[in-house]
Design an enzyme around this catalytic site. Sequence first.
Site, short mmCIF file in Angstrom:
data_model
loop_
_atom_site.label_atom_id
_atom_site.label_comp_id
_atom_site.label_asym_id
_atom_site.label_seq_id
_atom_site.Cartn_x
_atom_site.Cartn_y
_atom_site.Cartn_z
N ASP A 93 -51.92 28.98 14.94
CA ASP A 93 -50.99 30.11 14.90
C ASP A 93 -50.87 30.65 13.47
O ASP A 93 -49.77 30.83 12.95
CB ASP A 93 -49.62 29.71 15.44
CG ASP A 93 -48.75 30.95 15.75
OD1 ASP A 93 -49.31 32.04 15.92
OD2 ASP A 93 -47.51 30.81 15.80
N GLY A 146 -38.77 30.86 20.74
CA GLY A 146 -38.78 30.26 22.07
C GLY A 146 -38.80 28.75 22.03
O GLY A 146 -38.43 28.08 23.00
#
Length: 581
Positions: free
Chosen positions: A429, A319
């Site tokens: 992350d 994304g």
Amino acid sequence: MESIASALLSLAHALFAPGFCPGDWAWATSAAGSIIALFPVAAAVVVAIMRKFTGNRYHGPPLIVIGAIGFLLVFLLPWLYANGISSVFRAVFDGRAGGLSQSAVSELGVQYCFVGTQAEYLGGGQNVYETLFYPSGDVFAYGYYLGGLIGLPVLALLGTVLLMRTALRRGPKWPGRLLWIPFVAFVLLSAGVEANTAVHLWLGYLPVTVLGIIPVALVGPPSWSTIQNSDRPPQREQPPPLPQAEERKPPPYVPPEQEQKPPPPPQPPPRQYPPTAVAPSPEPPQELAAAPGPVPVPPGSAGAGSSRFRRVRRLGHGGFGTVWEAVDTQLGRTVALKIAHAPDRDTEQRMQREGRALAALSHPHCVRVYDLVEEPDGLALVMEYLHGQSLATAVDTGGTLDDVAAGRLWATMASALSAAHDKGVLHRDVKPSNVIVDPAGMPHLIDFGIARSKGDSTLTATGMMIGTPDFVAPETAGGAPASPASDAWQLAATVSYALSGYPPRGTRETPMAALMAAARAEPPSRLPRQSVHARLLIASLDPEPRNRPTLRAVSKEVEGWLSRAGKSVDGPVTRVVPRVR
């Protein structure tokens, strides 16, 4: 000392004195041994409580306190009571009261089974030294005394060591020497105690020592935050500033328009030169640009709008942007080119943030950043190209890791994240697909795309989710800001996946369901229970960030386990794959 020992004997006789062989005072002696064993148990409890506040700080006063506790409660008091009890029985055998009442002395004269009178049995025989080194010749009796005078103390020593190791959990075990070495001294210096008395004392001492592990365990180890604070080096006090002869005050502020500028110095009159012949003027020099611009393109190079990076193949797409394997045509090396989709202001900030985060790091297990450049289709981050495959792919294709490989993975990635945290950078992350395993089997942490340094503003793009639902920490999923503890949770979840092949909370049908499970802090259900790292994984995946061990504590514990197993930390975490040329 006889009066204090006789008081202890009388108390033990009142607590436990069954009237059967070998006699009530023999059993009272075992009860006295149980009371004496409470001293080392109390020592371990005191040390465990003290560590709740001091952690692993073993220098100065804490070390002196532990040494004093070991000397007093493990050696001195038990030794004095054991020798005092033996002296009481010898005094009664010699015809003196020894601090006991007349009724107690008369009871010691009663005969029981094969031992005869209790006074002779407990106070009229050989001492420990004489029994062991000058045996009477009876093999059965000598074997009995070997078991009672050597076997029981050895078992009691093991129980004492376990006591101290329980009190020193989550820390180095060497301070336990200050507690079990006094016990050895107590055993050796009790060689003058009467042999039968010593056997009964050890019969009562041993079970209390073993059962004493329970209250020490209930005290619990110090919290990981206390351990982290104790591991920090002490800050040196800054020396006071030297006294100044006179304190100078800064001049008052004067606005620039009110400042009185000094008059310019008088200029000398221009010097007159005779006229000369006019020569042809050369080419006018090129003026520098008022604002910096692009570097002039050298002759023969590509024109404007072209790229110095020749893209070979696409490595990933998400994304945020696309990652390409590319060749730097100027330097002739293979790089990873990360190009943003939409070159808006937020995207540029995010790219610059990732560039700063990686440029601030210098760690062998973190991907390196080379440059931040403007490509024809957007801003691009030029990074080190790592040959290999992601940890997720390695586990899917090659199977789960064993404990040694998982320990190496955990220790190296914890070290990499600690280096990032020292620079004020959070990854946010950490997951199996963001760990690249090179052909040599070494792991590397990549994709700091949502990393944020301290002081950076938080992006508020609509629909942007921080982290991956299956590997996101509970507090982050619930909306709390990320922290080093959340990075530690995600790394533990990655290690759990490497050991079991599943995320710790299992898989969900949709990302939203996984995010809701994370926000509810559902307990891990797919942990590798058979792994040696299971206990540390449970602690690292605790829903409360303050209860989790720090990355430095995890690294220290895992490295210690690898060292005890005879394995190095810097070995491969997967099977070494020959590099394709």
